[in-house]
Design a protein around this motif. Structure first.
Motif, PDB file in Angstrom:
ATOM      1  N   TYR A  96       0.789  -1.230   0.000  1.00 13.88           N
ATOM      2  CA  TYR A  96       0.000   0.000   0.000  1.00 13.88           C
ATOM      3  C   TYR A  96       0.820   1.280   0.000  1.00 13.88           C
ATOM      4  CZ  TYR A  96       0.534  -0.173   5.157  1.00 13.88           C
ATOM      5  OH  TYR A  96       1.019  -0.231   6.433  1.00 13.88           O
ATOM      6  N   LYS A  97       2.139   1.197  -0.107  1.00 10.71           N
ATOM      7  CA  LYS A  97       2.933   2.410  -0.309  1.00 10.71           C
ATOM      8  C   LYS A  97       4.289   2.038  -0.899  1.00 10.71           C
ATOM      9  CE  LYS A  97       5.044   2.926   4.304  1.00 10.71           C
ATOM     10  NZ  LYS A  97       5.149   3.780   5.494  1.00 10.71           N
ATOM     11  N   GLY A  98       5.063   3.049  -1.272  1.00  9.73           N
ATOM     12  CA  GLY A  98       6.388   2.814  -1.842  1.00  9.73           C
ATOM     13  C   GLY A  98       6.452   3.007  -3.340  1.00  9.73           C
ATOM     14  N   THR A  99       5.312   2.895  -4.026  1.00  8.33           N
ATOM     15  CA  THR A  99       5.192   3.193  -5.449  1.00  8.33           C
ATOM     16  C   THR A  99       3.909   3.980  -5.654  1.00  8.33           C
ATOM     17  OG1 THR A  99       4.007   1.112  -5.885  1.00  8.33           O
ATOM     18  CG2 THR A  99       6.410   1.089  -6.183  1.00  8.33           C
ATOM     19  N   LEU A 100       3.791   4.595  -6.820  1.00  9.23           N
ATOM     20  CA  LEU A 100       2.568   5.322  -7.150  1.00  9.23           C
ATOM     21  C   LEU A 100       1.737   4.447  -8.064  1.00  9.23           C
ATOM     22  CD1 LEU A 100       4.065   8.899  -7.698  1.00  9.23           C
ATOM     23  CD2 LEU A 100       3.149   7.875  -5.599  1.00  9.23           C
ATOM     24  N   GLU A 101       0.744   3.769  -7.459  1.00  5.92           N
ATOM     25  CA  GLU A 101      -0.132   2.852  -8.178  1.00  5.92           C
ATOM     26  C   GLU A 101      -1.557   3.023  -7.659  1.00  5.92           C
ATOM     27  OE1 GLU A 101       1.661  -1.137  -9.198  1.00  5.92           O
ATOM     28  OE2 GLU A 101       2.944  -0.632  -7.472  1.00  5.92           O
ATOM     29  N   LEU A 102      -2.521   2.634  -8.482  1.00  8.18           N
ATOM     30  CA  LEU A 102      -3.927   2.778  -8.108  1.00  8.18           C
ATOM     31  C   LEU A 102      -4.206   2.059  -6.789  1.00  8.18           C
ATOM     32  CD1 LEU A 102      -5.733   2.275 -11.536  1.00  8.18           C
ATOM     33  CD2 LEU A 102      -5.242   4.435 -10.354  1.00  8.18           C
ATOM     34  N   GLY A 103      -4.902   2.734  -5.904  1.00  7.14           N
ATOM     35  CA  GLY A 103      -5.284   2.155  -4.631  1.00  7.14           C
ATOM     36  C   GLY A 103      -4.258   2.325  -3.532  1.00  7.14           C
ATOM     37  N   LYS A 104      -3.043   2.734  -3.885  1.00  7.17           N
ATOM     38  CA  LYS A 104      -2.025   2.926  -2.856  1.00  7.17           C
ATOM     39  C   LYS A 104      -2.163   4.301  -2.205  1.00  7.17           C
ATOM     40  CE  LYS A 104       1.629  -0.340  -4.012  1.00  7.17           C
ATOM     41  NZ  LYS A 104       3.088  -0.527  -4.121  1.00  7.17           N
ATOM     42  N   LEU A 105      -1.459   4.462  -1.082  1.00  4.86           N
ATOM     43  CA  LEU A 105      -1.511   5.720  -0.356  1.00  4.86           C
ATOM     44  C   LEU A 105      -0.934   6.855  -1.190  1.00  4.86           C
ATOM     45  CD1 LEU A 105      -0.429   4.428   3.164  1.00  4.86           C
ATOM     46  CD2 LEU A 105      -2.692   5.299   2.528  1.00  4.86           C
ATOM     47  N   ALA A 106      -1.562   8.003  -1.080  1.00 12.13           N
ATOM     48  CA  ALA A 106      -1.125   9.187  -1.822  1.00 12.13           C
ATOM     49  C   ALA A 106      -0.028   9.897  -1.042  1.00 12.13           C
ATOM     50  CB  ALA A 106      -2.307  10.110  -2.085  1.00 12.13           C
ATOM     51  N   ASP A 107       1.156   9.299  -1.042  1.00 10.35           N
ATOM     52  CA  ASP A 107       2.354   9.885  -0.441  1.00 10.35           C
ATOM     53  C   ASP A 107       3.341  10.134  -1.578  1.00 10.35           C
ATOM     54  OD1 ASP A 107       1.064   9.265   1.920  1.00 10.35           O
ATOM     55  OD2 ASP A 107       2.546   7.798   2.608  1.00 10.35           O
ATOM     56  N   PHE A 108       3.572  11.390  -1.934  1.00 11.01           N
ATOM     57  CA  PHE A 108       4.510  11.674  -3.020  1.00 11.01           C
ATOM     58  C   PHE A 108       5.077  13.075  -2.881  1.00 11.01           C
ATOM     59  CE2 PHE A 108       0.186  12.409  -4.693  1.00 11.01           C
ATOM     60  CZ  PHE A 108       0.261  13.716  -5.171  1.00 11.01           C
ATOM     61  N   VAL A 109       6.126  13.332  -3.666  1.00  7.85           N
ATOM     62  CA  VAL A 109       6.798  14.627  -3.605  1.00  7.85           C
ATOM     63  C   VAL A 109       6.997  15.167  -5.011  1.00  7.85           C
ATOM     64  CG1 VAL A 109       7.953  14.188  -1.415  1.00  7.85           C
ATOM     65  CG2 VAL A 109       9.097  13.569  -3.533  1.00  7.85           C
ATOM     66  N   ILE A 110       6.944  16.481  -5.106  1.00  5.59           N
ATOM     67  CA  ILE A 110       7.216  17.185  -6.355  1.00  5.59           C
ATOM     68  C   ILE A 110       8.576  17.862  -6.193  1.00  5.59           C
ATOM     69  CG2 ILE A 110       6.396  18.947  -7.965  1.00  5.59           C
ATOM     70  CD1 ILE A 110       3.579  18.561  -6.637  1.00  5.59           C
ATOM     71  N   ILE A 111       9.477  17.630  -7.151  1.00  8.42           N
ATOM     72  CA  ILE A 111      10.839  18.140  -7.029  1.00  8.42           C
ATOM     73  C   ILE A 111      11.137  19.156  -8.130  1.00  8.42           C
ATOM     74  CG2 ILE A 111      11.674  16.131  -5.793  1.00  8.42           C
ATOM     75  CD1 ILE A 111      12.733  14.958  -8.337  1.00  8.42           C
ATOM     76  N   ASP A 112      12.142  19.998  -7.890  1.00  5.67           N
ATOM     77  CA  ASP A 112      12.366  21.138  -8.782  1.00  5.67           C
ATOM     78  C   ASP A 112      13.208  20.814 -10.005  1.00  5.67           C
ATOM     79  OD1 ASP A 112      14.837  20.861  -7.540  1.00  5.67           O
ATOM     80  OD2 ASP A 112      15.125  23.018  -7.213  1.00  5.67           O
ATOM     81  N   GLN A 113      13.826  19.615 -10.040  1.00  6.08           N
ATOM     82  CA  GLN A 113      14.615  19.218 -11.201  1.00  6.08           C
ATOM     83  C   GLN A 113      14.261  17.780 -11.568  1.00  6.08           C
ATOM     84  OE1 GLN A 113      18.874  20.557 -11.276  1.00  6.08           O
ATOM     85  NE2 GLN A 113      18.505  21.010  -9.119  1.00  6.08           N
ATOM     86  N   ASP A 114      14.510  17.427 -12.822  1.00  4.46           N
ATOM     87  CA  ASP A 114      14.242  16.068 -13.281  1.00  4.46           C
ATOM     88  C   ASP A 114      15.408  15.172 -12.900  1.00  4.46           C
ATOM     89  OD1 ASP A 114      13.651  13.720 -14.517  1.00  4.46           O
ATOM     90  OD2 ASP A 114      13.443  14.534 -16.534  1.00  4.46           O
ATOM     91  N   ILE A 115      15.243  14.430 -11.841  1.00  2.50           N
ATOM     92  CA  ILE A 115      16.313  13.601 -11.304  1.00  2.50           C
ATOM     93  C   ILE A 115      16.775  12.546 -12.301  1.00  2.50           C
ATOM     94  CG2 ILE A 115      14.761  11.924 -10.203  1.00  2.50           C
ATOM     95  CD1 ILE A 115      16.747  11.891  -7.819  1.00  2.50           C
ATOM     96  N   PHE A 116      15.932  12.221 -13.272  1.00  2.00           N
ATOM     97  CA  PHE A 116      16.266  11.182 -14.239  1.00  2.00           C
ATOM     98  C   PHE A 116      17.121  11.696 -15.398  1.00  2.00           C
ATOM     99  CE2 PHE A 116      12.302   9.919 -12.216  1.00  2.00           C
ATOM    100  CZ  PHE A 116      12.587   8.623 -11.826  1.00  2.00           C
TER     101      PHE A 116
END
Length: 533
Positions: free
Chosen positions: A487-507
């Protein structure tokens, strides 16, 4: 409350490493992931729509080994990290006393010195601290937390005659205490009240949210001078009941004595008890010290201290018995082991448990796992042990590791080798030992250099991780280590809405710049918990 975040680069970190442009949430859960064009069809259903302006979104960070309460406690102390000499420590502390109206009834506590960063290249001593005050008791703890120095007033307050003169971890002439002897030193310090503990938890948690940390696995129970774990648990439970706990906490329960653990277990505490914001986690065991302090337990002596192989916090038979008791009660175990000998002892203790089944879903792990060997890596893989690692330690350790370990340094901090051996890496910072900034941690894992971009050639370049591997170690694997990956650790349907928006594209940015990334917004449980002004 329904929110739609759109026009972004959303890294799900799922098994396919899928990227999306929009994410929709309802209350605490993710209800939509897809393209902006798909989101447009239902945008009117959302109470709020937030334009990401092309920014990158990743799951909330999970610090898999931290001292949350101690981080808050350290915020009340004098920060010794900026001082580059013992003379600076003395002058800075005298100035601190003048501005803070200290009296002889108050203890002056400081944390953060490191002899390798001091001009004198030695530990501060009792005589040094006596130059600061003959009336105020002073304790200054090394950055690692495994050694502390005090002045004469503090020694007299403790009762010098009550100390064990045969304890090798106590040097009263120099005012130095290390490892388990620290308990005798701290016992005389007035302990914070429950309300003060709650304030410390809140202060540290809110600081973590600014860095995008939404979950922690924290060693807190015995970190206060009185080691009253019930008071600490009560503080957490009250904050949680009041819905004021800012981050999700999985408690790593440290005990120094078998009798203390038994008392805890007989009160029916167990791994996994709790809810989405506070749970009892593993039993935490401290098997050795730190590399910087030369107290990590090694198979062979330190290369720069040939009469010293470190400190064992347990005899093997004591550890065997304690591990057996943890398994009797069904606890997960996380063992602090920095040296190879400490890891040998933990592996042997696990194998010594008659009922131990390596194929069971126990998720035991080794915290730090620094001085590795090929056979230890094989054992960890065979026993399915987790590795709770702190890549940011390389910022300091890569400058001392060759002197401390000589040829053994070739197997140290073996992140890629462990990963390729199917050992799950779980990133943490060990704050307040170092800062809790996740991007400095990811940077050191990816580039294997210090924060000044040195050395020119990365330290053991074959052990560098990719950005994606490092991110998963900081998110999904952290959730896995707490049995929470569903239920957490990735952004997938049904999982907890825990996420961050960052100022640069880390990838896509130059990996050298990863350490400079900032958090624009932290979303926790579907609510905006932090937003950069």
């Amino acid at each position: 409350m329904k929110r739609l975040f759109y026009n972004g680069k959303i890294a799900s970190l799922d098994s396919n490493n899928t990227f999306y442009e929009a994410i929709g949430i309802k209350d605490s859960k993710i209800i939509f992931l897809g393209l902006d064009t798909e989101a447009q069809a239902t945008k009117s259903e959302y109470d709020e729509r937030i334009d990401l302006h092309g920014k990158t979104v990743v799951p909330g960070f999970n610090d898999s080994h931290i001292h949350l309460l101690n981080t808050g406690y350290a915020m009340t102390m004098l920060n010794l990290d900026p001082f580059n000499s013992i003379e600076n420590i003395i002058d800075g502390t005298l100035a601190f006393i003048k501005t803070h109206a200290f009296s002889s009834e108050m203890w002056l506590l400081g944390r953060g010195w490191n002899q390798d960063k001091l001009k004198e290249k030695r530990y501060p001593t009792r005589a040094d601290l006596d130059r600061i005050s003959h009336t105020i008791p002073i304790i200054f703890t090394r950055a690692c937390g495994h050694i502390a120095v005090c002045n004469t007033v503090a020694l007299n307050t403790i009762g010098m005659n009550s100390l064990d003169t045969h304890d090798e971890n106590i040097n009263t002439d120099k005012g130095l205490f290390q490892e388990d002897a620290l308990n005798a030193l701290y016992a005389a310090v007035p302990s914070p009240s429950k309300d003060e503990i709650k304030d410390m938890i809140l202060k540290a948690s809110n600081a973590l949210l600014k860095q995008g940390v939404t979950s922690v696995q924290s060693d807190d129970l015995c970190c206060m001078p009185d080691r009253d774990y019930e008071k600490v648990l009560q503080a957490y439970h009250e904050l949680n009941h009041e819905k004021k706990l800012p981050v999700r906490v999985y408690q790593q329960c440290l005990f120094f004595e078998e009798s203390d653990f038994e008392a805890f277990a007989k009160k029916h505490y167990r791994t996994g008890q709790g809810d989405a914001f506070f749970k009892i986690g593993p039993v935490k065991l401290l098997l050795d010290g730190s590399l910087g302090a030369r107290t990590a337990l090694l198979r062979e002596p330190y290369s720069d201290d040939l009469l010293n192989s470190g400190i064992a916090c347990f005899e093997q038979n004591e550890l065997n018995r304690l591990i057996q008791r943890t398994q009797h009660y069904g606890f997960q175990v996380a063992a602090h082991c920095i040296g190879d000998k400490a890891m040998d002892m933990f592996v042997e203790a696990l194998k010594n448990v008659p009922s131990f089944n390596k194929e069971a879903d126990h998720r035991h792990g080794i915290v730090h796992a620094q001085v590795m060997t090929p056979d230890i890596i094989r054992s960890m893989s065979d026993l399915h042990l987790l590795a709770y690692i702190q890549p940011i330690f390389l910022d300091y350790d890569l400058h001392i590791v060759d002197n401390r370990l000589s040829h053994r340094a070739n197997n140290a901090y073996a992140f890629k080798t462990m990963l390729e051996s199917n050992i799950k890496l779980c990133f943490g910072t060990d704050a307040p030992v170092v800062d809790y900034n996740p991007f400095e941690n990811i940077y050191t894992a990816v580039v294997r250099k210090d924060l000044n971009n040195q050395p020119e050639t990365p330290y053991l370049i074959t052990e560098c991780l990719t950005v994606n591997e490092a991110l998963k170690a900081y998110t999904l694997n952290g959730a896995y280590s707490a049995f929470e990956e569903l239920y957490k650790g990735t952004l997938e349907l049904g999982k907890l809405a825990d996420f961050v928006i960052i100022d640069q594209d880390i990838f896509s940015i130059d990996p050298i710049e990863i350490k400079n990334i900032s958090i624009l917004m932290t979303v926790l449980d579907g609510q905006i918990a932090y937003e950069q002004i």
